[in-house]
Design an enzyme around this catalytic site. Structure first.
Site, PDB file in Angstrom:
ATOM      1  N   SER A 186      -1.493   6.328  -2.506  1.00 47.62           N
ATOM      2  CA  SER A 186      -0.664   7.498  -2.767  1.00 47.62           C
ATOM      3  C   SER A 186      -0.355   7.514  -4.248  1.00 47.62           C
ATOM      4  O   SER A 186      -0.419   6.466  -4.921  1.00 47.62           O
ATOM      5  CB  SER A 186       0.644   7.424  -1.975  1.00 47.62           C
ATOM      6  OG  SER A 186       1.585   8.394  -2.411  1.00 47.62           O
ATOM      7  N   TYR A 200       8.198   3.267   1.483  1.00 41.43           N
ATOM      8  CA  TYR A 200       6.895   3.894   1.260  1.00 41.43           C
ATOM      9  C   TYR A 200       6.328   3.492  -0.103  1.00 41.43           C
ATOM     10  O   TYR A 200       5.176   3.080  -0.217  1.00 41.43           O
ATOM     11  CB  TYR A 200       7.042   5.410   1.346  1.00 41.43           C
ATOM     12  CG  TYR A 200       5.728   6.164   1.321  1.00 41.43           C
ATOM     13  CD1 TYR A 200       4.902   6.179   2.436  1.00 41.43           C
ATOM     14  CD2 TYR A 200       5.323   6.856   0.185  1.00 41.43           C
ATOM     15  CE1 TYR A 200       3.694   6.866   2.421  1.00 41.43           C
ATOM     16  CE2 TYR A 200       4.114   7.546   0.155  1.00 41.43           C
ATOM     17  CZ  TYR A 200       3.308   7.548   1.282  1.00 41.43           C
ATOM     18  OH  TYR A 200       2.111   8.226   1.254  1.00 41.43           O
TER      19      TYR A 200
END
Length: 269
Positions: free
Chosen positions: A145, A158
């Site tokens: 990401s 995350y």
């Protein structure tokens, strides 16, 4: 590259019944690979995903189950994939996301995100990389990401998991860099780091922005993009799929240890 350059290769893509994983699996199928799709899916969802891979050009396709929070389930998944022929291409795409302020993150939130986003990738890579090295060809593509490169508020688990995935990939890339040859294709490990991409994973964030914009979803999406992504355009999952397809090609033998952003300029700022 030609349209059949992955013929004879087998790919396993985790979290591939929808979203980015589905698009990556379809792209690999289009080059003739055998494609193992995976996810927490109903029988109908699994059947549709397998049918889509065959329609895209996969030499064969099969669904594999397995809850990636469970090490025993991961071991079973990888043993089943090995019995099917063993992954020449592994794409760790499955992921969880939950936004919460640091003080609001629960132990369960933390444990689940780290387990799926990071620990599962370690376990699948540990299984396949020695086998890839013995064959002289292998591709591990980890869908990280933009949050593996930069941080944002309210995403502690995350961001931690994705930074960890980028670091893990670099170590694996170094350890297996000498495996194989240019002719055999070598063994590479890379990350793709998407920014805002049109998937169900970010829908809760869009809805939260829409609520703040009087219920206007388009305005909420625009507000989300304007905050981070200079192009103010979402990526389509198929764009990620085509990048993964390139990284799987024999011509990409010297691209390893990379973390490639697809983020509309987010990390250029």
């Amino acid at each position: 590259m030609t349209s059949g350059y992955l013929e004879g290769r087998t790919a396993l893509v985790t979290g591939s019944v929808s979203g980015i994983g589905f698009a990556v699996a379809q792209a690999l199928a289009s080059a003739g690979a055998r494609v193992g799709v995976h996810g927490l899916a109903t029988p109908d969802e699994a059947d549709r995903a397998v049918a889509a891979m065959r329609a895209a050009g996969a030499a064969d396709a099969r669904f594999f189950a397995g809850d990636l929070r469970d090490p025993a389930a991961i071991a079973g998944l990888m043993e089943a994939a090995e019995a099917w022929g063993g992954p020449d291409i592994l794409v760790n795409n499955a992921g969880l996301q939950k936004t919460a302020r640091f003080s609001e993150v629960t132990d369960d939130n933390w444990d689940d995100l780290i387990a799926v986003n990071l620990s599962a990738a370690f376990r699948t890579m540990r299984h396949v990389l020695p086998r890839m090295a013995a064959r002289g060809y292998g591709r591990v593509i980890n869908i990280a990401s933009v949050h593996g490169l930069v941080a944002s508020e309210a995403k502690a688990p995350y961001v931690a998991s994705k930074f960890g995935l980028v670091g893990l990939s670099k170590v694996a890339a170094l350890e297996f860099a000498k495996a194989g040859t240019r002719d055999s294709g070598g063994v590479t490990v890379n990350c793709i780091c998407p920014g805002w991409t049109e998937t169900a994973l970010i829908e809760p964030q869009i809805q939260a922005r829409a609520a703040a914009c009087g219920g206007d979803r388009d305005a909420g999406t625009a507000d989300l993009l304007a905050e981070k992504q200079p192009t103010r355009r979402m990526s389509d999952p198929r764009e990620i799929g085509l990048l993964a397809l390139w990284l799987a090609s024999p011509l990409a033998h010297n691209i390893t240890g990379a973390s490639i952003p697809v983020d509309g300029g987010w990390t250029a700022q």
